[in-house]
Each structure stands twice: as structure tokens, then as C-alpha cells.
Scaffold this motif. Sequence first.
Motif, PDB file in Angstrom:
ATOM      1  N   THR A  31      41.609  34.860  52.939  1.00  0.00           N
ATOM      2  CA  THR A  31      41.717  35.376  51.579  1.00  0.00           C
ATOM      3  C   THR A  31      42.837  36.399  51.511  1.00  0.00           C
ATOM      4  OG1 THR A  31      40.022  37.021  52.076  1.00  0.00           O
ATOM      5  CG2 THR A  31      39.289  35.015  50.968  1.00  0.00           C
ATOM      6  N   ASN A  32      43.490  36.465  50.366  1.00  0.00           N
ATOM      7  CA  ASN A  32      44.540  37.450  50.160  1.00  0.00           C
ATOM      8  C   ASN A  32      44.024  38.487  49.157  1.00  0.00           C
ATOM      9  OD1 ASN A  32      46.967  38.736  50.453  1.00  0.00           O
ATOM     10  ND2 ASN A  32      48.213  37.083  49.666  1.00  0.00           N
ATOM     11  N   ASP A  33      44.701  38.681  48.042  1.00  0.00           N
ATOM     12  CA  ASP A  33      44.212  39.632  47.043  1.00  0.00           C
ATOM     13  C   ASP A  33      42.846  39.191  46.524  1.00  0.00           C
ATOM     14  OD1 ASP A  33      47.433  40.315  45.416  1.00  0.00           O
ATOM     15  OD2 ASP A  33      46.612  40.900  47.363  1.00  0.00           O
ATOM     16  N   MET A  34      41.957  40.174  46.327  1.00  0.00           N
ATOM     17  CA  MET A  34      40.636  39.901  45.764  1.00  0.00           C
ATOM     18  C   MET A  34      40.410  40.874  44.616  1.00  0.00           C
ATOM     19  SD  MET A  34      38.367  39.170  49.203  1.00  0.00           S
ATOM     20  CE  MET A  34      37.090  38.203  48.375  1.00  0.00           C
ATOM     21  N   GLU A  35      39.745  40.383  43.575  1.00  0.00           N
ATOM     22  CA  GLU A  35      39.608  41.174  42.355  1.00  0.00           C
ATOM     23  C   GLU A  35      38.224  40.989  41.739  1.00  0.00           C
ATOM     24  OE1 GLU A  35      44.257  40.556  40.955  1.00  0.00           O
ATOM     25  OE2 GLU A  35      42.729  39.074  40.467  1.00  0.00           O
ATOM     26  N   TRP A  36      37.808  42.015  41.025  1.00  0.00           N
ATOM     27  CA  TRP A  36      36.617  41.929  40.178  1.00  0.00           C
ATOM     28  C   TRP A  36      37.054  42.012  38.723  1.00  0.00           C
ATOM     29  CZ3 TRP A  36      31.942  40.543  41.724  1.00  0.00           C
ATOM     30  CH2 TRP A  36      31.591  40.722  43.060  1.00  0.00           C
ATOM     31  N   TYR A  37      36.544  41.089  37.928  1.00  0.00           N
ATOM     32  CA  TYR A  37      36.737  41.101  36.485  1.00  0.00           C
ATOM     33  C   TYR A  37      35.372  41.215  35.833  1.00  0.00           C
ATOM     34  CZ  TYR A  37      41.578  39.445  36.885  1.00  0.00           C
ATOM     35  OH  TYR A  37      42.914  39.328  37.155  1.00  0.00           O
ATOM     36  N   ARG A  38      35.369  41.571  34.554  1.00  0.00           N
ATOM     37  CA  ARG A  38      34.119  41.546  33.800  1.00  0.00           C
ATOM     38  C   ARG A  38      34.402  41.094  32.367  1.00  0.00           C
ATOM     39  NH1 ARG A  38      32.716  48.045  33.441  1.00  0.00           N
ATOM     40  NH2 ARG A  38      34.332  48.626  31.921  1.00  0.00           N
ATOM     41  N   GLN A  39      33.385  40.513  31.781  1.00  0.00           N
ATOM     42  CA  GLN A  39      33.495  40.064  30.394  1.00  0.00           C
ATOM     43  C   GLN A  39      32.215  40.403  29.664  1.00  0.00           C
ATOM     44  OE1 GLN A  39      34.553  35.922  29.829  1.00  0.00           O
ATOM     45  NE2 GLN A  39      35.336  36.353  27.787  1.00  0.00           N
ATOM     46  N   ALA A  40      32.344  41.279  28.672  1.00  0.00           N
ATOM     47  CA  ALA A  40      31.208  41.648  27.832  1.00  0.00           C
ATOM     48  C   ALA A  40      31.153  40.689  26.652  1.00  0.00           C
ATOM     49  CB  ALA A  40      31.373  43.088  27.358  1.00  0.00           C
ATOM     50  N   PRO A  41      29.992  40.552  26.028  1.00  0.00           N
ATOM     51  CA  PRO A  41      29.869  39.645  24.882  1.00  0.00           C
ATOM     52  C   PRO A  41      30.880  39.989  23.795  1.00  0.00           C
ATOM     53  CG  PRO A  41      27.712  40.355  25.616  1.00  0.00           C
ATOM     54  CD  PRO A  41      28.707  41.163  26.394  1.00  0.00           C
ATOM     55  N   GLY A  42      31.593  38.975  23.336  1.00  0.00           N
ATOM     56  CA  GLY A  42      32.549  39.169  22.266  1.00  0.00           C
ATOM     57  C   GLY A  42      33.847  39.828  22.664  1.00  0.00           C
ATOM     58  N   LYS A  43      34.030  40.057  23.959  1.00  0.00           N
ATOM     59  CA  LYS A  43      35.249  40.722  24.426  1.00  0.00           C
ATOM     60  C   LYS A  43      35.986  39.835  25.420  1.00  0.00           C
ATOM     61  CE  LYS A  43      33.755  45.493  23.745  1.00  0.00           C
ATOM     62  NZ  LYS A  43      33.674  46.847  24.357  1.00  0.00           N
ATOM     63  N   GLN A  44      37.260  40.167  25.614  1.00  0.00           N
ATOM     64  CA  GLN A  44      38.055  39.427  26.582  1.00  0.00           C
ATOM     65  C   GLN A  44      37.691  39.852  28.003  1.00  0.00           C
ATOM     66  OE1 GLN A  44      42.204  40.042  25.440  1.00  0.00           O
ATOM     67  NE2 GLN A  44      42.194  38.070  24.399  1.00  0.00           N
ATOM     68  N   ARG A  45      37.928  38.956  28.931  1.00  0.00           N
ATOM     69  CA  ARG A  45      37.715  39.284  30.336  1.00  0.00           C
ATOM     70  C   ARG A  45      38.750  40.325  30.744  1.00  0.00           C
ATOM     71  NH1 ARG A  45      36.613  34.395  34.473  1.00  0.00           N
ATOM     72  NH2 ARG A  45      35.196  33.983  32.739  1.00  0.00           N
ATOM     73  N   GLU A  46      38.306  41.333  31.487  1.00  0.00           N
ATOM     74  CA  GLU A  46      39.205  42.418  31.880  1.00  0.00           C
ATOM     75  C   GLU A  46      39.108  42.678  33.376  1.00  0.00           C
ATOM     76  OE1 GLU A  46      38.151  46.095  29.987  1.00  0.00           O
ATOM     77  OE2 GLU A  46      36.098  46.094  30.767  1.00  0.00           O
ATOM     78  N   LEU A  47      40.220  43.117  33.941  1.00  0.00           N
ATOM     79  CA  LEU A  47      40.266  43.464  35.353  1.00  0.00           C
ATOM     80  C   LEU A  47      39.561  44.795  35.573  1.00  0.00           C
ATOM     81  CD1 LEU A  47      41.364  42.906  38.228  1.00  0.00           C
ATOM     82  CD2 LEU A  47      43.431  44.127  37.544  1.00  0.00           C
ATOM     83  N   VAL A  48      38.669  44.824  36.529  1.00  0.00           N
ATOM     84  CA  VAL A  48      37.918  46.042  36.850  1.00  0.00           C
ATOM     85  C   VAL A  48      38.518  46.738  38.063  1.00  0.00           C
ATOM     86  CG1 VAL A  48      35.680  46.951  37.570  1.00  0.00           C
ATOM     87  CG2 VAL A  48      35.790  45.109  35.880  1.00  0.00           C
ATOM     88  N   ALA A  49      38.724  45.964  39.123  1.00  0.00           N
ATOM     89  CA  ALA A  49      39.246  46.542  40.362  1.00  0.00           C
ATOM     90  C   ALA A  49      39.861  45.442  41.204  1.00  0.00           C
ATOM     91  CB  ALA A  49      38.138  47.230  41.146  1.00  0.00           C
TER      92      ALA A  49
END
Length: 121
Positions: A31-49
Amino acid sequence: QVQVVESGGGLVQAGGSLELSCAASKSIFKTNDMEWYRQAPGKQRELVASITRGGVTNYADAVKDRFAISRDNAKNTMTLQMNSLKPEDTAVYYCKASVKEREFVPWSDSWGQGTQVTVSS
């Protein structure tokens, strides 16, 4: 074909903590870069960390100083320690990893199916 899987979501009260995990399948060579995203109801997916293979981390302003990302390159795993959780952290959290199944193939992005995190007030 699911190559990364998240676990550890759940329901927690505001101010509490949760730890999310992301594991690459055994078919993954590296694996290379690893990321966490989140998506709340009605919102766009966003990068967390995010975290590079070398351990360089980056956080969204909304979670800085509350969340901590880490990884184990030998096991192809990643965790997200979430502290001081707020109701606005409620979302489906997704793991994304840059992976390769063999040494001399291109990197490709793999997304997990997501894990629900709900923070009650």
C-alpha cells in the motif's frame, strides 16, 4: 473486488472516542498513500486525514488535534483514533488506499465500503 475493509464504527456520545481500522486484503502486495474520508447525509464526501507510506500525516481542520491517523506497513493496515467526538462528526467513514497486487504493476486506488459513525449529543 473489495480490497480494503473498514471496521470499528458505531454509536458514541459526544465527547467520546472511537477507533476505526482499515485492512487491505491478503492479495495486496503493498500500500502507498492511505486516507480516511467521510460523508454525512446530504453532504459531499470529504477528506478527513491522510498518511503516506513514510508516515507523513495531514488532517482536515475540523478534526485536527482530535483525530490521529496511523498505519502498519508490514500488515497493510491503517487506524483512525477519534477523540472528543462531536455530533457533526456523524458520517459514513471510508478508507481509501493506493494499492498494488504485485511488484511491477501500477498503483490503483481501492475504496472500502464504509463504516457508520454516529455521535449523539
